[in-house]
Design a protein around this motif. Structure first.
Motif, PDB file in Angstrom:
ATOM      1  N   MET A 172       0.844  -1.193   0.000  1.00  0.00           N
ATOM      2  CA  MET A 172       0.000   0.000   0.000  1.00  0.00           C
ATOM      3  C   MET A 172       0.879   1.242   0.000  1.00  0.00           C
ATOM      4  SD  MET A 172      -2.100  -1.462   3.210  1.00  0.00           S
ATOM      5  CE  MET A 172      -0.505  -1.884   3.881  1.00  0.00           C
ATOM      6  N   ALA A 173       0.437   2.274  -0.701  1.00  0.00           N
ATOM      7  CA  ALA A 173       1.148   3.545  -0.644  1.00  0.00           C
ATOM      8  C   ALA A 173       1.124   4.034   0.793  1.00  0.00           C
ATOM      9  CB  ALA A 173       0.499   4.562  -1.571  1.00  0.00           C
ATOM     10  N   ARG A 174       2.219   4.588   1.250  1.00  0.00           N
ATOM     11  CA  ARG A 174       2.326   5.059   2.630  1.00  0.00           C
ATOM     12  C   ARG A 174       1.264   6.110   2.895  1.00  0.00           C
ATOM     13  NH1 ARG A 174       7.077   5.881   5.735  1.00  0.00           N
ATOM     14  NH2 ARG A 174       7.597   3.765   5.254  1.00  0.00           N
ATOM     15  N   GLY A 175       0.471   5.879   3.922  1.00  0.00           N
ATOM     16  CA  GLY A 175      -0.552   6.835   4.327  1.00  0.00           C
ATOM     17  C   GLY A 175      -1.833   6.781   3.516  1.00  0.00           C
ATOM     18  N   ALA A 176      -1.926   5.864   2.551  1.00  0.00           N
ATOM     19  CA  ALA A 176      -3.125   5.761   1.727  1.00  0.00           C
ATOM     20  C   ALA A 176      -3.986   4.596   2.186  1.00  0.00           C
ATOM     21  CB  ALA A 176      -2.748   5.568   0.263  1.00  0.00           C
ATOM     22  N   GLY A 177      -5.251   4.703   1.965  1.00  0.00           N
ATOM     23  CA  GLY A 177      -6.164   3.604   2.255  1.00  0.00           C
ATOM     24  C   GLY A 177      -6.500   3.504   3.730  1.00  0.00           C
ATOM     25  N   PRO A 178      -7.327   2.515   4.071  1.00  0.00           N
ATOM     26  CA  PRO A 178      -7.754   2.350   5.469  1.00  0.00           C
ATOM     27  C   PRO A 178      -6.607   1.835   6.330  1.00  0.00           C
ATOM     28  CG  PRO A 178      -8.544   0.525   4.137  1.00  0.00           C
ATOM     29  CD  PRO A 178      -7.900   1.503   3.188  1.00  0.00           C
ATOM     30  N   GLU A 179      -6.652   2.175   7.590  1.00  0.00           N
ATOM     31  CA  GLU A 179      -5.653   1.686   8.538  1.00  0.00           C
ATOM     32  C   GLU A 179      -5.881   0.196   8.762  1.00  0.00           C
ATOM     33  OE1 GLU A 179      -2.294   1.926  10.626  1.00  0.00           O
ATOM     34  OE2 GLU A 179      -3.190   3.570   9.517  1.00  0.00           O
ATOM     35  N   ILE A 180      -4.823  -0.588   8.705  1.00  0.00           N
ATOM     36  CA  ILE A 180      -4.949  -2.025   8.921  1.00  0.00           C
ATOM     37  C   ILE A 180      -4.204  -2.414  10.192  1.00  0.00           C
ATOM     38  CG2 ILE A 180      -5.215  -2.542   6.463  1.00  0.00           C
ATOM     39  CD1 ILE A 180      -2.293  -3.520   6.538  1.00  0.00           C
ATOM     40  N   THR A 181      -4.601  -3.523  10.765  1.00  0.00           N
ATOM     41  CA  THR A 181      -3.979  -3.951  12.020  1.00  0.00           C
ATOM     42  C   THR A 181      -2.821  -4.911  11.802  1.00  0.00           C
ATOM     43  OG1 THR A 181      -5.603  -5.727  12.221  1.00  0.00           O
ATOM     44  CG2 THR A 181      -6.108  -3.651  13.344  1.00  0.00           C
ATOM     45  N   CYS A 182      -2.656  -5.426  10.575  1.00  0.00           N
ATOM     46  CA  CYS A 182      -1.544  -6.339  10.292  1.00  0.00           C
ATOM     47  C   CYS A 182      -0.221  -5.597  10.429  1.00  0.00           C
ATOM     48  CB  CYS A 182      -1.637  -6.873   8.864  1.00  0.00           C
ATOM     49  SG  CYS A 182      -3.090  -7.847   8.536  1.00  0.00           S
ATOM     50  N   PRO A 183       0.824  -6.273  10.927  1.00  0.00           N
ATOM     51  CA  PRO A 183       2.140  -5.634  10.974  1.00  0.00           C
ATOM     52  C   PRO A 183       2.623  -5.322   9.562  1.00  0.00           C
ATOM     53  CG  PRO A 183       2.120  -7.693  12.205  1.00  0.00           C
ATOM     54  CD  PRO A 183       0.833  -7.612  11.469  1.00  0.00           C
ATOM     55  N   LYS A 184       3.103  -4.114   9.374  1.00  0.00           N
ATOM     56  CA  LYS A 184       3.596  -3.702   8.061  1.00  0.00           C
ATOM     57  C   LYS A 184       4.988  -3.113   8.201  1.00  0.00           C
ATOM     58  CE  LYS A 184       0.708   0.343   8.492  1.00  0.00           C
ATOM     59  NZ  LYS A 184      -0.480   0.256   9.223  1.00  0.00           N
ATOM     60  N   VAL A 185       5.733  -3.175   7.098  1.00  0.00           N
ATOM     61  CA  VAL A 185       7.114  -2.712   7.083  1.00  0.00           C
ATOM     62  C   VAL A 185       7.235  -1.536   6.111  1.00  0.00           C
ATOM     63  CG1 VAL A 185       9.505  -3.363   6.620  1.00  0.00           C
ATOM     64  CG2 VAL A 185       7.918  -5.059   7.524  1.00  0.00           C
ATOM     65  N   PRO A 186       7.744  -0.390   6.578  1.00  0.00           N
ATOM     66  CA  PRO A 186       7.993   0.716   5.645  1.00  0.00           C
ATOM     67  C   PRO A 186       9.010   0.279   4.597  1.00  0.00           C
ATOM     68  CG  PRO A 186       8.148   1.462   7.919  1.00  0.00           C
ATOM     69  CD  PRO A 186       8.078  -0.033   7.951  1.00  0.00           C
ATOM     70  N   THR A 187       8.690   0.539   3.337  1.00  0.00           N
ATOM     71  CA  THR A 187       9.493   0.047   2.222  1.00  0.00           C
ATOM     72  C   THR A 187       9.550   1.087   1.121  1.00  0.00           C
ATOM     73  OG1 THR A 187       8.701  -2.184   2.725  1.00  0.00           O
ATOM     74  CG2 THR A 187       9.694  -1.861   0.568  1.00  0.00           C
ATOM     75  N   LEU A 188      10.702   1.179   0.462  1.00  0.00           N
ATOM     76  CA  LEU A 188      10.810   1.993  -0.746  1.00  0.00           C
ATOM     77  C   LEU A 188      10.703   1.040  -1.927  1.00  0.00           C
ATOM     78  CD1 LEU A 188      13.769   4.347   0.232  1.00  0.00           C
ATOM     79  CD2 LEU A 188      11.340   4.902   0.180  1.00  0.00           C
ATOM     80  N   VAL A 189       9.836   1.371  -2.884  1.00  0.00           N
ATOM     81  CA  VAL A 189       9.617   0.518  -4.055  1.00  0.00           C
ATOM     82  C   VAL A 189      10.092   1.270  -5.290  1.00  0.00           C
ATOM     83  CG1 VAL A 189       7.904  -0.750  -5.408  1.00  0.00           C
ATOM     84  CG2 VAL A 189       7.613  -0.516  -2.933  1.00  0.00           C
ATOM     85  N   SER A 190      10.851   0.588  -6.147  1.00  0.00           N
ATOM     86  CA  SER A 190      11.342   1.206  -7.374  1.00  0.00           C
ATOM     87  C   SER A 190      11.567   0.125  -8.425  1.00  0.00           C
ATOM     88  CB  SER A 190      12.637   1.982  -7.115  1.00  0.00           C
ATOM     89  OG  SER A 190      13.651   1.123  -6.640  1.00  0.00           O
ATOM     90  N   ILE A 191      12.011   0.552  -9.601  1.00  0.00           N
ATOM     91  CA  ILE A 191      12.353  -0.355 -10.695  1.00  0.00           C
ATOM     92  C   ILE A 191      13.836  -0.184 -10.984  1.00  0.00           C
ATOM     93  CG2 ILE A 191      11.948  -0.911 -13.127  1.00  0.00           C
ATOM     94  CD1 ILE A 191       9.570  -1.581 -11.392  1.00  0.00           C
ATOM     95  N   THR A 192      14.562  -1.301 -11.138  1.00  0.00           N
ATOM     96  CA  THR A 192      15.995  -1.248 -11.442  1.00  0.00           C
ATOM     97  C   THR A 192      16.197  -1.018 -12.941  1.00  0.00           C
ATOM     98  OG1 THR A 192      16.230  -3.610 -11.869  1.00  0.00           O
ATOM     99  CG2 THR A 192      16.483  -2.887  -9.570  1.00  0.00           C
ATOM    100  N   LYS A 193      17.432  -0.746 -13.318  1.00  0.00           N
ATOM    101  CA  LYS A 193      17.768  -0.600 -14.742  1.00  0.00           C
ATOM    102  C   LYS A 193      17.400  -1.844 -15.525  1.00  0.00           C
ATOM    103  CE  LYS A 193      21.582   2.566 -15.388  1.00  0.00           C
ATOM    104  NZ  LYS A 193      23.013   2.721 -15.548  1.00  0.00           N
ATOM    105  N   ALA A 194      17.534  -2.996 -14.896  1.00  0.00           N
ATOM    106  CA  ALA A 194      17.225  -4.269 -15.548  1.00  0.00           C
ATOM    107  C   ALA A 194      15.722  -4.537 -15.604  1.00  0.00           C
ATOM    108  CB  ALA A 194      17.930  -5.408 -14.821  1.00  0.00           C
ATOM    109  N   GLY A 195      14.910  -3.626 -15.062  1.00  0.00           N
ATOM    110  CA  GLY A 195      13.460  -3.782 -15.099  1.00  0.00           C
ATOM    111  C   GLY A 195      12.882  -4.616 -13.978  1.00  0.00           C
ATOM    112  N   LYS A 196      13.680  -4.886 -12.947  1.00  0.00           N
ATOM    113  CA  LYS A 196      13.187  -5.666 -11.812  1.00  0.00           C
ATOM    114  C   LYS A 196      12.538  -4.746 -10.789  1.00  0.00           C
ATOM    115  CE  LYS A 196      16.396  -9.450 -12.208  1.00  0.00           C
ATOM    116  NZ  LYS A 196      17.063 -10.485 -11.467  1.00  0.00           N
ATOM    117  N   ILE A 197      11.586  -5.295 -10.053  1.00  0.00           N
ATOM    118  CA  ILE A 197      10.968  -4.552  -8.957  1.00  0.00           C
ATOM    119  C   ILE A 197      11.904  -4.630  -7.773  1.00  0.00           C
ATOM    120  CG2 ILE A 197       9.011  -4.425  -7.380  1.00  0.00           C
ATOM    121  CD1 ILE A 197       7.395  -5.949  -9.545  1.00  0.00           C
ATOM    122  N   ARG A 198      12.214  -3.493  -7.191  1.00  0.00           N
ATOM    123  CA  ARG A 198      13.114  -3.450  -6.029  1.00  0.00           C
ATOM    124  C   ARG A 198      12.328  -2.998  -4.807  1.00  0.00           C
ATOM    125  NH1 ARG A 198      18.869  -1.093  -6.357  1.00  0.00           N
ATOM    126  NH2 ARG A 198      19.093  -3.269  -6.924  1.00  0.00           N
TER     127      ARG A 198
END
Length: 132
Positions: A43-69
């Motif tokens: 989920m985008a940080r701060g978007a959508g309803p608050e959930i009770t599941c443990p979540k980890v702050p993460t940065l999401v991007s695409i590498t030069k090789a086209g992989k999801i990072r």
């Protein structure tokens, strides 16, 4: 538990990070109600309803090789999550997961799909990096 592979400055320069999106990731398998291993929800940080599941702050991007990072913030993770999901410097995914359009909107559907497999984990500073 195996130690993580640290990257050198030269290795980091060869890695394209592009635009990074701040997200919250719920670890686990979707069919197991987010228990187990893998990616259960992104989920985008701060978007959508608050959930009770443990979540980890993460940065999401695409590498030069086209992989999801995913750059997981290891400082915000409990030890049990570190052991369950990043043991032996490997990250397991048992079920496919499509990263939402709201996170990687300009990327085609097939390129937003994280496929089942075992992925290497790199430790860079306070981040655990996985390229899918």
């Amino acid at each position: 538990m195996r130690t993580f592979q640290n990257t050198t400055a030269a290795q980091r320069q060869n890695v394209y990070s592009g635009q990074k999106v701040r997200a919250d990731v719920v670890l686990g398998s979707p069919s197991a109600n987010c228990s187990g291993v893998g990616i259960c929800r992104v989920m985008a940080r701060g978007a959508g309803p608050e959930i009770t599941c443990p979540k980890v702050p993460t940065l999401v991007s695409i590498t030069k090789a086209g992989k999801i990072r995913f750059e997981f913030d290891k400082q915000s993770m409990e030890g049990r999550f570190m052991r369950r999901h990043f043991r032996w410097a490997l990250f397991q995914v048992f079920e496919s997961y499509v990263v939402p359009h709201s996170i990687l909107g300009s990327v085609k559907l097939e390129n937003r799909t994280i496929k089942p497999g075992i992925y290497s984990v790199l430790e860079v500073g306070d981040r655990l990096i996985v390229d899918f």
